[in-house]
Design an enzyme around this catalytic site. Sequence first.
Site, PDB file in Angstrom:
ATOM      1  N   ASN A  83     -43.238  19.728  52.295  1.00 35.29           N
ATOM      2  CA  ASN A  83     -43.009  19.989  53.343  1.00 35.29           C
ATOM      3  C   ASN A  83     -44.641  19.884  54.269  1.00 35.29           C
ATOM      4  OD1 ASN A  83     -43.724  21.615  55.428  1.00 35.29           O
ATOM      5  ND2 ASN A  83     -43.232  23.707  54.991  1.00 35.29           N
ATOM      6  N   TRP A  84     -44.723  18.585  55.167  1.00 32.57           N
ATOM      7  CA  TRP A  84     -46.066  18.005  55.231  1.00 32.57           C
ATOM      8  C   TRP A  84     -46.493  19.041  56.877  1.00 32.57           C
ATOM      9  CZ3 TRP A  84     -44.361  12.211  55.151  1.00 32.57           C
ATOM     10  CH2 TRP A  84     -44.270  11.755  54.457  1.00 32.57           C
ATOM     11  N   LYS A  85     -45.834  19.630  57.157  1.00 31.12           N
ATOM     12  CA  LYS A  85     -45.904  20.547  58.064  1.00 31.12           C
ATOM     13  C   LYS A  85     -46.479  19.909  59.600  1.00 31.12           C
ATOM     14  CE  LYS A  85     -47.128  24.445  55.050  1.00 31.12           C
ATOM     15  NZ  LYS A  85     -47.611  25.585  54.051  1.00 31.12           N
ATOM     16  N   HIS A  94     -38.941  29.259  57.961  1.00 29.31           N
ATOM     17  CA  HIS A  94     -39.955  29.025  57.205  1.00 29.31           C
ATOM     18  C   HIS A  94     -40.995  30.106  58.303  1.00 29.31           C
ATOM     19  CE1 HIS A  94     -44.620  27.628  56.729  1.00 29.31           C
ATOM     20  NE2 HIS A  94     -43.946  27.190  55.563  1.00 29.31           N
ATOM     21  N   GLU A 101     -44.439  30.039  58.740  1.00 32.17           N
ATOM     22  CA  GLU A 101     -44.762  29.860  59.992  1.00 32.17           C
ATOM     23  C   GLU A 101     -44.188  30.021  61.497  1.00 32.17           C
ATOM     24  OE1 GLU A 101     -46.864  26.346  57.825  1.00 32.17           O
ATOM     25  OE2 GLU A 101     -47.421  27.560  57.008  1.00 32.17           O
ATOM     26  N   GLU A 131     -41.180  32.249  49.064  1.00 34.03           N
ATOM     27  CA  GLU A 131     -42.160  31.505  49.083  1.00 34.03           C
ATOM     28  C   GLU A 131     -43.186  33.052  50.118  1.00 34.03           C
ATOM     29  OE1 GLU A 131     -43.145  27.582  51.176  1.00 34.03           O
ATOM     30  OE2 GLU A 131     -41.927  28.815  52.460  1.00 34.03           O
ATOM     31  N   GLY A 165     -50.380  28.648  51.385  1.00 30.03           N
ATOM     32  CA  GLY A 165     -51.500  27.979  51.705  1.00 30.03           C
ATOM     33  C   GLY A 165     -53.143  28.716  51.400  1.00 30.03           C
ATOM     34  N   SER A 190     -49.264  28.112  48.014  1.00 32.82           N
ATOM     35  CA  SER A 190     -49.961  27.111  46.475  1.00 32.82           C
ATOM     36  C   SER A 190     -48.766  26.471  45.296  1.00 32.82           C
ATOM     37  CB  SER A 190     -50.931  27.937  46.590  1.00 32.82           C
ATOM     38  OG  SER A 190     -51.302  29.202  47.630  1.00 32.82           O
ATOM     39  N   GLY A 214     -46.168  22.919  49.809  1.00 29.97           N
ATOM     40  CA  GLY A 214     -46.914  22.372  51.469  1.00 29.97           C
ATOM     41  C   GLY A 214     -48.094  21.460  50.659  1.00 29.97           C
ATOM     42  N   GLY A 215     -49.479  22.260  50.878  1.00 32.60           N
ATOM     43  CA  GLY A 215     -50.795  21.264  51.370  1.00 32.60           C
ATOM     44  C   GLY A 215     -50.649  20.287  49.686  1.00 32.60           C
TER      45      GLY A 215
HETATM   46  P1  PGA Z   1     -48.441  25.879  49.987  1.00 40.64           P
HETATM   47  O1  PGA Z   1     -47.041  25.580  51.298  1.00 40.64           O
HETATM   48  O2  PGA Z   1     -47.925  24.981  49.427  1.00 40.64           O
HETATM   49  O3  PGA Z   1     -49.705  25.010  51.277  1.00 40.64           O
HETATM   50  O4  PGA Z   1     -49.174  27.190  50.510  1.00 40.64           O
HETATM   51  C1  PGA Z   1     -46.342  26.416  51.282  1.00 40.64           C
HETATM   52  C2  PGA Z   1     -45.033  25.875  51.941  1.00 40.64           C
HETATM   53  O5  PGA Z   1     -45.147  26.878  53.253  1.00 40.64           O
HETATM   54  O6  PGA Z   1     -43.864  25.989  52.120  1.00 40.64           O
END
Ligand code: PGA
Length: 253
Positions: free
Chosen positions: A9-11, A97, A99, A169, A175, A215, A236-237
Amino acid sequence: MRKSFVAGNWKMNTDSRSSVELAKAVVAGSAGLAREKVTVAVIPPFVYLPAVVQAVSSSGVAVGAQDVYFEPKGAFTGEISPGMLKDVGCTYVLCGHSERRHVIGESDELVGKKVTVAIGGGLLPILCVGELLEERDAGKTEQVVARHLKTGLAGLSAEKVAAVTIAYEPVWAIGTGRTATPQQAQEVHAFIRKLLAQMYDANLAREMCIQYGGSVKADNAKELMAQEDVDGLLVGGASLKAEEFVRIIQAAA
Ligand code: PGA
């Protein structure tokens, strides 16, 4: 045997050049991996979807969107329909998600509508569920996860639910660099599978893919994937660095 599923997930990151470069690097890095062992998807921002679809074409790497709206078309300024995502070559779509839930303010019911229309539009939803830190500390993890799961899948037949991937999650792990321990992940994944068996049937629950996210890094991917009920990873990251993401895919394969 459940197949592993790793999605990046590149956000709200990358640009027109780096999105294509990253997609191509993921294709190159995962080329040697048996497709029957692991499904790989990248989830770029909406505006880069067509370019990324083109960059991964005929590679076996799938593309997903980060969100979707529940109406097929019309006066919904700023929204994107399932048909539009399908039209540009998306296979997957994230729904709910954390966020979207906690920063943008999406309700459980809205997330449920999105899952339903995504399936109706021929997309494969990844339904994200997970508790806030205060909810975990208050002993409410199972309660929150159950609510997310039930409202997210509301009204769907077992046949339709089979199209859904669940991503657990924990919000406190997203993050933050604070990954859930493999045991913490396994506990909740087993709970989700048990709940799916109660809501539908044991066979379906056994077949469904439950990803862990929060993470995830190359260094912890293997240990997380070694848990019985962890079938994949939503990254994510670490999915923004091709080399690290490829190491995560390798760990999952
Ligand atoms: P993260 O994000 O790996 O940066 O913690 C995961 C996600 O939000 O899907």
